[in-house]
Design an enzyme around this catalytic site. Structure first.
Site, PDB file in Angstrom:
ATOM      1  N   ASP A  62       0.955  -0.936  -0.120  1.00 13.16           N
ATOM      2  CA  ASP A  62      -0.156  -0.373   0.000  1.00 13.16           C
ATOM      3  C   ASP A  62       0.594   1.617   0.083  1.00 13.16           C
ATOM      4  OD1 ASP A  62      -2.390  -1.504   0.357  1.00 13.16           O
ATOM      5  OD2 ASP A  62      -2.459  -1.517   2.122  1.00 13.16           O
ATOM      6  N   TYR A 126       8.310  -9.801   4.993  1.00 14.97           N
ATOM      7  CA  TYR A 126       7.655  -8.420   5.557  1.00 14.97           C
ATOM      8  C   TYR A 126       8.947  -8.488   6.691  1.00 14.97           C
ATOM      9  CZ  TYR A 126       4.079  -7.900   2.104  1.00 14.97           C
ATOM     10  OH  TYR A 126       3.375  -8.070   0.962  1.00 14.97           O
TER      11      TYR A 126
END
Length: 293
Positions: A62, A126
């Site tokens: 995002d 991540y």
């Protein structure tokens, strides 16, 4: 009339700083902030392929989220009797057209025409970066701006965070830890977290600016993630570290299986999040020379 050569599919790995983009996915032309995909496709168009350009991204990030390693597949058909680009030539050429942007192609592989970057990925990793030991804005090194979550005047109970991380590791229904999105009802909320880890982090600035700043890295590895799942998990672990949530309450959130049960404004901000690896089977990355129309 000169015939076109066959289509060659490539898997590319790329990195980017996400601060100036709407995310990795393509944004509409009228939108002020463009996505990383917009710039990748423009670079591919500059190579003047015969076919319509489309870059299929493996892993969504995002606005404000960075990547040290994302991946995508794309098809290139050259004119006439021109041979397919070699992997290194394609990497160099795309980087030439991307040089004005904080986006870099790191590797390219020729892959079969049925290869799909998203569905063939076997894991994604991540890392979320935190900074503690900071009492005011000026103490954060400029090199860390937009690359970590500075926790002002905060000391973290790291042992409690690790205990809460162990609750999240393994296979669970993560419905509580996903933000609502248009495709949420169609995605299976059961995910397997292969790794949830809290470890001290490193920073160039610690050696040369302020040694009392402590960086932490929260690492999450899974085949796939739900929408904003990582940022919600980070927010919950930080809340545990601050004493705002107990480990038992994290377990309760997991058991509730309700996105609306997640505490409002607890999700971590995007700018400390990095996609650091998208992994494939070794067999997918072996030299391949068999693409045909």
């Amino acid at each position: 009339m000169q015939q076109s050569s066959s289509v060659t599919r490539y898997l590319i790995f790329f990195q980017y700083l996400g601060t100036k983009y709407s995310g990795v996915m393509k944004a509409p032309p009228h939108q002020p902030l463009q996505g990383v995909q917009n710039h990748l496709e423009n670079a591919v168009r500059s190579l003047k392929p015969v076919n319509q350009v489309s870059v299929s991204i493996s892993s969504r990030t995002d606005t404000g989220v960075h990547a040290l390693c994302n991946s995508a597949h794309l098809d290139i058909q050259r004119r006439g009797d021109k041979p397919p680009f070699t992997e290194q030539v394609l990497t160099d050429a795309l980087n030439f057209f991307l040089k004005a942007e904080p986006i870099r192609i790191t590797r390219a592989y020729c892959v079969p025409n049925d290869f799909h970057a998203r569905y063939r990925a076997i894991s994604r990793t991540y890392v979320y970066r935190l900074a503690t030991g900071i009492s005011r804005h000026a103490e954060l090194p400029i090199t860390e701006k937009d690359f970590c979550w500075p926790l002002w005047n905060t000391q973290l109970n790291v042992d409690a965070m690790r205990e809460a991380g162990a609750v999240l590791q393994g296979t669970h229904d993560f419905s509580t830890f996903r933000a609502l999105s248009s495709d949420a009802p169609f995605k299976n909320p059961v995910k397997t977290m292969d790794l949830v880890q809290v470890q001290p982090g490193l920073s160039f600035s610690q050696r040369h600016f302020r040694r009392d700043i402590q960086f932490w890295e929260l690492t999450f590895k899974s085949r796939s993630f739900l929408y904003k799942q990582v940022r919600r998990m980070v927010g919950a672990l930080v809340a545990v570290g601050r004493g705002e949530l107990s480990v038992r309450q994290v377990q309760d959130l997991l058991d509730t299986r309700d996105s609306m049960a997640f505490p409002q404004n607890m999700a971590a901000p995007p700018y400390g999040l990095f996609l650091v690896n998208v992994e494939y089977n070794d067999s997918d990355l072996k030299p391949y020379r068999g693409n045909t129309d």
